[in-house]
Design a protein around this motif. Structure first.
Motif, PDB file in Angstrom:
ATOM      1  N   GLU A 244       0.829  -1.204   0.000  1.00 23.94           N
ATOM      2  CA  GLU A 244       0.000   0.000   0.000  1.00 23.94           C
ATOM      3  C   GLU A 244       0.862   1.252   0.000  1.00 23.94           C
ATOM      4  O   GLU A 244       1.913   1.301   0.644  1.00 23.94           O
ATOM      5  N   HIS A 245       0.399   2.243  -0.762  1.00 25.30           N
ATOM      6  CA  HIS A 245       1.020   3.563  -0.822  1.00 25.30           C
ATOM      7  C   HIS A 245       2.505   3.458  -1.175  1.00 25.30           C
ATOM      8  O   HIS A 245       3.381   3.989  -0.482  1.00 25.30           O
ATOM      9  N   VAL A 246       2.780   2.764  -2.278  1.00 23.89           N
ATOM     10  CA  VAL A 246       4.164   2.577  -2.711  1.00 23.89           C
ATOM     11  C   VAL A 246       4.382   3.156  -4.104  1.00 23.89           C
ATOM     12  O   VAL A 246       3.450   3.308  -4.904  1.00 23.89           O
ATOM     13  N   VAL A 247       5.615   3.505  -4.370  1.00 17.79           N
ATOM     14  CA  VAL A 247       6.119   3.621  -5.734  1.00 17.79           C
ATOM     15  C   VAL A 247       7.099   2.465  -5.898  1.00 17.79           C
ATOM     16  O   VAL A 247       7.519   1.853  -4.913  1.00 17.79           O
ATOM     17  N   VAL A 248       7.468   2.151  -7.126  1.00 17.07           N
ATOM     18  CA  VAL A 248       8.341   1.004  -7.353  1.00 17.07           C
ATOM     19  C   VAL A 248       9.473   1.411  -8.283  1.00 17.07           C
ATOM     20  O   VAL A 248       9.230   1.862  -9.420  1.00 17.07           O
ATOM     21  N   LEU A 249      10.699   1.286  -7.780  1.00 18.93           N
ATOM     22  CA  LEU A 249      11.878   1.521  -8.617  1.00 18.93           C
ATOM     23  C   LEU A 249      11.959   0.437  -9.683  1.00 18.93           C
ATOM     24  O   LEU A 249      11.655  -0.729  -9.426  1.00 18.93           O
ATOM     25  N   TYR A 250      12.434   0.825 -10.874  1.00 19.31           N
ATOM     26  CA  TYR A 250      12.429  -0.091 -12.016  1.00 19.31           C
ATOM     27  C   TYR A 250      13.737   0.082 -12.773  1.00 19.31           C
ATOM     28  O   TYR A 250      14.137   1.209 -13.101  1.00 19.31           O
ATOM     29  N   ARG A 251      14.401  -1.036 -13.029  1.00 21.45           N
ATOM     30  CA  ARG A 251      15.627  -1.016 -13.830  1.00 21.45           C
ATOM     31  C   ARG A 251      15.565  -2.123 -14.874  1.00 21.45           C
ATOM     32  O   ARG A 251      15.170  -3.258 -14.566  1.00 21.45           O
ATOM     33  N   ILE A 252      15.970  -1.795 -16.095  1.00 21.76           N
ATOM     34  CA  ILE A 252      16.033  -2.777 -17.177  1.00 21.76           C
ATOM     35  C   ILE A 252      17.480  -2.829 -17.659  1.00 21.76           C
ATOM     36  O   ILE A 252      18.063  -1.794 -18.004  1.00 21.76           O
ATOM     37  N   THR A 253      18.054  -4.024 -17.664  1.00 15.34           N
ATOM     38  CA  THR A 253      19.452  -4.168 -18.067  1.00 15.34           C
ATOM     39  C   THR A 253      19.590  -5.257 -19.123  1.00 15.34           C
ATOM     40  O   THR A 253      18.791  -6.194 -19.193  1.00 15.34           O
ATOM     41  N   ALA A 254      20.632  -5.113 -19.933  1.00 14.55           N
ATOM     42  CA  ALA A 254      20.980  -6.112 -20.939  1.00 14.55           C
ATOM     43  C   ALA A 254      22.444  -5.943 -21.286  1.00 14.55           C
ATOM     44  O   ALA A 254      22.979  -4.829 -21.219  1.00 14.55           O
ATOM     45  N   PRO A 255      23.121  -7.029 -21.641  1.00 13.62           N
ATOM     46  CA  PRO A 255      24.527  -6.925 -22.024  1.00 13.62           C
ATOM     47  C   PRO A 255      24.711  -5.935 -23.172  1.00 13.62           C
ATOM     48  O   PRO A 255      23.964  -5.961 -24.157  1.00 13.62           O
ATOM     49  N   GLY A 256      25.682  -5.052 -23.029  1.00 14.06           N
ATOM     50  CA  GLY A 256      25.978  -4.106 -24.090  1.00 14.06           C
ATOM     51  C   GLY A 256      25.083  -2.883 -24.127  1.00 14.06           C
ATOM     52  O   GLY A 256      25.254  -2.019 -24.998  1.00 14.06           O
ATOM     53  N   GLU A 257      24.117  -2.783 -23.209  1.00 14.33           N
ATOM     54  CA  GLU A 257      23.209  -1.636 -23.175  1.00 14.33           C
ATOM     55  C   GLU A 257      23.353  -0.903 -21.847  1.00 14.33           C
ATOM     56  O   GLU A 257      23.589  -1.524 -20.812  1.00 14.33           O
TER      57      GLU A 257
END
Length: 398
Positions: free
Chosen positions: A83-96
């Motif tokens: 409840e009452h959250v924000v969510v950190l988000y990370r997207i990773t890939a080799p070479g990016e």
């Protein structure tokens, strides 16, 4: 005051529910295969009529099945509540370089579609109303938003990027991860009330937000009367634009007739002695009957920036004027950049389509210019990568 807010009641994946968004597929059969392999994929709820046990039902007829599947997944603890959250988000890939974002809720009343309509959220593409109606009906059936609108923070993007990277570096192990079909790893970290959440919300809402992906979902929130919609606010440094091509399953004219009509419309049609490939800006390539043609379509000297974009010229000169096809015609498939040129050519060679149309991607400069002018892009003209993944963070709406 920021227009970006915490998610009042979130359902956060424990793993195994992540999925491409419902509108990222060239073929419905792909969705059925994904659900068959993983019944807990969010696609089983997003596209309930394509789940194996619901085949034969219409989208509306299968909505009760969607509600049952979501309740089952929640009961089986495929998701946990917060409840009452924000969510950190990370997207990773080799070479990016890493891509960052913030899952949150954004005020629907801030959506603006023209210069005379106030608001900090700019929606920039025409939409298909039938798809919007489906999204409204789904939200009403399951009382939940399952996939986010991707918003580009244009005012404080650099600050937000740095703040998200710093917060994630300090956050430890992610709450959940998911690997997509391209090999990218999607990781999330919930953040509850407090100074960090307040600072991130202020940065995320610190300037105009441009809809990079999710025009239908944002309009569905408006149409459905929702005060807020689920979003991932990302940064300019986290995304780039790939091609958005077209396949036509059935030509309403012969190739010779099509060439004559194009020339009559003022186009230059040149056959090329090679396989079709992604063209430079200002040139269109089409592949039909094993043959490749370069098209230079006539621009309108009095037209706007949008009206003379390659995607707009394809819609107007090639599809409408030369083939008599409305953009929503079922014979047209819109193929995002995850599908390479070889795949489109193979669809034609296999007889599953008769025409492939390849278009250079919209440049970031064009995208920014169009948004500053508060004009709408042609339908399906920007394929932002990487895309936020559905089924990782859900927002209960009632």
């Amino acid at each position: 005051m920021t227009v970006v807010h915490p998610i009042s009641r979130a359902w956060i994946t424990n793993g195994g529910t992540g999925a491409q968004n419902y509108d990222e597929f060239a073929d419905d059969a792909e969705i059925t295969d994904i659900i068959k392999a993983n019944p807990h994929s969010a696609l089983a709820v997003e596209m309930p009529h394509l789940a194996p046990e619901s085949l034969g039902k219409s989208f509306l007829e299968s909505l009760p099945d969607a509600a049952v599947r979501l309740q089952r997944d929640q009961a089986e603890e495929k998701y946990r509540q917060a409840e009452h959250v924000v969510v950190l988000y990370r997207i990773t890939a080799p070479g990016e370089a890493p891509a960052y974002g913030l899952w949150s809720m954004v005020e629907t009343g801030q959506i603006s579609t023209s210069a005379d309509e106030p608001g900090l959220v700019i929606r920039n593409e025409d939409v298909f109303i039938s798809k919007v109606r489906e999204r409204v009906a789904l939200a009403e059936a399951v009382n939940t938003l399952l996939s986010p609108v991707l918003l580009l923070q244009t005012g404080r993007g650099e600050e937000l990027h740095a703040a998200l990277a710093e917060a994630i570096d300090a956050a430890g192990e992610p709450a959940a991860t998911d690997v997509d079909g391209s090999g990218r790893t999607h990781a999330i970290w919930p953040v509850g009330p407090g100074e960090l959440q307040d600072r991130l919300l202020a940065l995320a809402g610190g300037g105009e937000l441009v809809v990079a992906d999710g025009n239908h979902r944002s309009l569905a929130a408006q149409t459905g009367g929702l005060e807020r919609f689920l979003a991932v606010v990302t940064t300019p440094a986290s995304v780039f634009i790939q091609p958005y091509n077209r396949l036509v399953s059935e030509l309403p004219a012969s190739l010779d007739e099509l060439r004559e009509r194009l020339r009559a419309a003022g186009a230059t049609v040149t056959e090329l002695p090679r396989a079709v490939q992604l063209p430079p800006k200002g040139t269109i390539e089409m592949y039909v009957g094993g043959r490749t043609f370069a098209l230079e379509l006539p621009t309108d000297p009095a037209g706007t920036t949008v009206e003379n974009l390659d995607h707009a010229l394809v819609e107007r000169v090639l599809l409408r004027d030369s083939l008599g096809l409305d953009p929503g015609d079922k014979r047209i498939s819109y193929i995002g950049g995850d599908y390479p040129v070889e795949w489109l050519r193979g669809e034609v060679d296999a007889g599953r389509a008769e025409l492939a149309v390849l278009i250079a991607p919209v440049t970031v400069e064009d995208f920014v210019e169009v948004n500053l002018e508060r004009l709408k892009l042609p339908r399906k003209s920007t394929w932002f990568t990487p895309k936020a993944r559905g089924g990782l963070v859900l927002a209960e709406i009632r």
